[in-house]
Write an enzyme that holds these catalytic residues in place. Structure first.
Site, mmCIF file in Angstrom:
data_model
loop_
_atom_site.group_PDB
_atom_site.id
_atom_site.type_symbol
_atom_site.label_atom_id
_atom_site.label_comp_id
_atom_site.label_asym_id
_atom_site.label_seq_id
_atom_site.Cartn_x
_atom_site.Cartn_y
_atom_site.Cartn_z
ATOM 1 N N GLU B 69 -38.920 44.685 43.381
ATOM 2 C CA GLU B 69 -39.725 45.239 42.289
ATOM 3 C C GLU B 69 -39.054 45.057 40.930
ATOM 4 O O GLU B 69 -39.718 44.802 39.922
ATOM 5 C CB GLU B 69 -40.007 46.728 42.536
ATOM 6 C CG GLU B 69 -41.036 47.003 43.626
ATOM 7 C CD GLU B 69 -40.451 46.994 45.028
ATOM 8 O OE1 GLU B 69 -39.252 46.658 45.184
ATOM 9 O OE2 GLU B 69 -41.179 47.334 45.978
ATOM 10 N N HIS B 138 -44.723 58.932 48.760
ATOM 11 C CA HIS B 138 -45.949 58.123 48.736
ATOM 12 C C HIS B 138 -47.060 58.801 47.936
ATOM 13 O O HIS B 138 -48.206 58.395 48.022
ATOM 14 C CB HIS B 138 -46.451 57.875 50.164
ATOM 15 C CG HIS B 138 -46.036 56.546 50.737
ATOM 16 N ND1 HIS B 138 -44.863 55.929 50.403
ATOM 17 C CD2 HIS B 138 -46.652 55.718 51.628
ATOM 18 C CE1 HIS B 138 -44.772 54.790 51.070
ATOM 19 N NE2 HIS B 138 -45.832 54.629 51.808
#
Lengths: 325, 356
Positions: B69, B138
């Site tokens: 990322e 999440h």
């Protein structure tokens, strides 16, 4: 490199390399000399001792190739053709600076000359260079990108992420590691489990080579060959590690030998093997004097113009947070 | 703002299809638009939002990335500097934390610290998860981090209409835009014009007009506010519901005008309240009303704990339509009334049931 090998280089190249090396050295020595005065409004990370890398690399590039670098970026900026007047004005915090006085020494930029920017955070511009190279490949442009960084950057995770993606997509980026051995005051031996940076890079399927002696002709020749391979199409990214020496302190105008973490003797072989002095000796005296005089005049002009440039108006504070078309 | 569309061309689309359509239209219109991120080219295609695009635009413009990322965000910035318009996708907002250096230190600052010589047209998509045990890593709504940093724009559309219009505006913007999506909003259906239009930065929308209390719901909490409005309606409280849509730049004026009119404001954030988007909105309204009559204000958001996975605790972690309605009801009646509406089947939260 011995005398006979030198003769293989054409005189014009020798003069170009010398001019760039001497110009960068004199600019930075002038910065160091004037630093105690109050004109320079920016911390400076001097490249003195490391100039041969930026010069050897950038003299082998085309004008429309681009470079990304680090906070120790004066040499790269100047070697790639960055505007000297605007650099000094930037250090002075003036509106005519390359970043309008809002970037300083650590954020030099000259997009027209392919100097795409520098960062104060180690390793940060490495993936930017890779992305730029991806764009070139996508557009089938015969240009290349050079990413400059130090040995410390090879400890950052983003370095490995970046070389992996560059190798995966075979983008035209040349990674140039300027290994001066030191991350501020901590040696590579205290930071890295093995010193073999090139070996680590080869594990990603990328050609990597190390230039041990900082010879500007070696660096120039190696980069010229690498650039030709990349332009030809499909060599993918390449990696060069250039050993070098930082003569001055990490940040600031002085030396740091008095701190005791290293000695002048440790760096002596580099100081005695000074690229600027070596090239000066290869050029006829009158020719060299003319180059020197022109460089002195240009630098004097740059400092004079910087001092005459105004500080930015207050309304400049809020400009350029977002793009102005 | 060019979001007026002929009613003739309006279809009902899902939030997923609205994002996919906007991306498709922008890629067709402008060859410099790229789309990448973990799994954008896999069979599930980011829950369908990137479906079919690799076949249409090829693997150089649409590709899955290594699990990197940080570097991929840096590469996106480099592409943007070279004149491309990348869209970088993260299937969870939590993963964007791996890219903070590039977003905060480079994307947000390149225009300013390089004196206007550089700019970074970049869209960073990320999805907030909720329910079915998504848990601590999440389900975070971390957009206030980005609202804090000058040089970044932040948008969190809640309707399919705004999803398409904001995506189109974000891609055409010359600056980095954090495009915040929510997993539960993916189920939402709504009218979406076929033609191109942009929902431009800095304009909130009054979703439902009302007179007693103003509810501002951010991202998924917009849905819960709309349900709360119905509960309140049943007890004679008229709530105005505002969707800020863009969080940076934020349309404070619309919220201030509404809160002045109703005299009461509840901001429901899809994140923690401390230093959150709700805190920012309340502060801005408070400052705008300084020296004059100020509305009574409350903020709601996640409980100040990591998100738990077990349903019994998760239910208490989030604000919902009933707790929002109760909060607004108390504000309207000037103190705790002990009223909590019984859950109505037609206003039940849609929960993600899995499996993945």
């Amino acid at each position: 490199m011995n005398e006979s090998a030198m003769r293989l280089h054409d005189a014009a190249l020798v003069e170009r390399l010398y001019r760039s090396l001497y110009r960068i050295r004199r600019v930075e020595e002038d910065i160091a000399r004037r630093y105690p005065g109050n004109d320079i409004k920016s911390p400076v990370h001097l490249s003195i001792g490391q100039e041969a890398i930026a010069v050897g690399v950038c003299e082998a590039l085309a004008p429309d190739d681009v470079v990304f670098g680090t906070y120790r970026g004066h040499a790269m900026y100047l070697a790639k053709g960055g505007d000297l007047d605007r650099m000094i004005a930037e250090l002075f915090g003036r509106v005519d600076g390359c970043a309008r006085g809002k970037g300083g020494s650590m954020h030099l930029v000259d997009v027209a000359r392919g100097v795409m920017g520098t960062s104060a955070v180690v390793a940060t511009t490495i993936p930017n260079a890779v992305g730029y190279a991806y764009a070139m490949k996508l557009r089938r442009e015969p240009r290349i990108v050079v990413s400059f960084f130090g040995d410390g950057a090879t400890e950052e995770g983003v370095f490995y992420e970046s070389i992996n993606f560059a190798a995966l997509k075979r983008v035209p980026v040349l990674f140039v590691c300027e290994n001066n051995g030191w991350a501020i005051h901590t040696h590579q031996r205290q930071r890295q489990a093995t010193l073999d940076i090139c070996g680590r890079v080869r594990a990603f399927g990328m050609d990597a080579q190390r230039i041990e002696d900082g010879d500007v002709f070696d660096i120039h020749g190696t980069v010229a060959a690498a650039a030709a391979r990349m332009r030809a199409g499909d060599s993918g990214p390449l990696f060069i590690e250039c050993m070098t020496s930082r003569w001055r302190e990490h940040v600031g105008p002085g030396e740091d030998f008095e701190l005791g973490f290293r000695s002048r003797e440790d760096e002596a072989r580099w100081i005695e093997d000074d690229a600027v002095a070596k090239l000066a000796a290869l050029i006829p005296e009158r020719q060299r004097a003319a180059v020197d005089a022109a460089v002195h005049a240009e630098i004097e002009n740059a400092f004079t113009r910087a001092a005459a440039s105004p500080f930015p108006d207050a309304d400049e504070l809020h400009r350029h947070v977002f793009h102005e078309r | 703002m060019s979001d007026e569309a002929s009613p003739m061309s309006v279809r009902t689309l899902s939030y997923v299809d609205a994002i996919r359509e906007a991306t498709d239209r922008e890629m067709a219109r402008d060859a410099s638009v790229l789309l990448f991120g973990l799994d954008v080219d896999d069979p599930k295609a980011i829950l369908g939002t990137t479906q079919g695009l690799v076949a249409k635009y090829g693997p150089e413009r649409v590709f899955g990335t290594p699990l990197s990322e940080d570097a991929m965000t840096g590469a996106a910035i480099g592409m943007a500097l070279a004149g491309l318009r990348p869209i970088h996708v993260h299937i969870r907002m939590d993963f964007v934390m791996l890219a903070m250096n590039q977003l905060v230190n480079m994307a947000a600052k390149s225009s300013y610290m390089f004196g206007g010589q550089q700019h970074v047209p970049l869209v960073v998509r990320s999805i907030i998860g909720k329910s079915w045990g998504q848990g601590a890593q999440h389900s975070q709504g971390l957009y206030p981090f980005f609202m804090h940093v000058p040089g970044l724009k932040v948008v969190a559309p809640s309707t399919p209409y705004d999803a398409k219009g904001c995506m189109s505006a974000a891609v055409r913007d010359d600056n980095p835009v954090m495009f915040v999506e929510h997993r539960i909003l993916y189920y939402r259906q709504g009218p979406v014009p076929e033609n191109d239009y942009q929902v431009e930065p800095g304009r909130a929308r009054i979703a439902v007009a009302g007179s007693d209390v103003t509810l501002v719901g951010i991202s998924y909490m917009q849905l819960e506010c709309l349900r709360a409005q119905r509960y309140l309606e049943s007890v004679g409280v008229s709530a105005e519901v505002i969707d800020p849509i863009w969080l940076a730049p934020l349309d404070v004026d619309t919220i201030v005008a509404s809160a002045r009119r109703t005299g009461r404001l509840v901001v429901v954030d899809n994140g923690w309240t401390t230093c959150g988007a709700g805190a920012e909105i309340l502060a801005a309204v408070g400052e705008a009303c300084a020296g004059g009559p100020a509305p009574s204000m409350q903020r709601m958001g996640f409980a100040p704990v990591p998100c738990p996975t077990t349903p019994s605790l998760e239910a208490a972690f989030y604000p919902n339509a009933r707790t929002i309605a109760a909060c607004a009801y108390d504000l309207v009646h000037g103190g705790a009334q002990g009223w909590l509406p019984a859950e109505r089947d037609d206003l039940k939260s849609i929960e993600f049931k899995g499996p993945f």
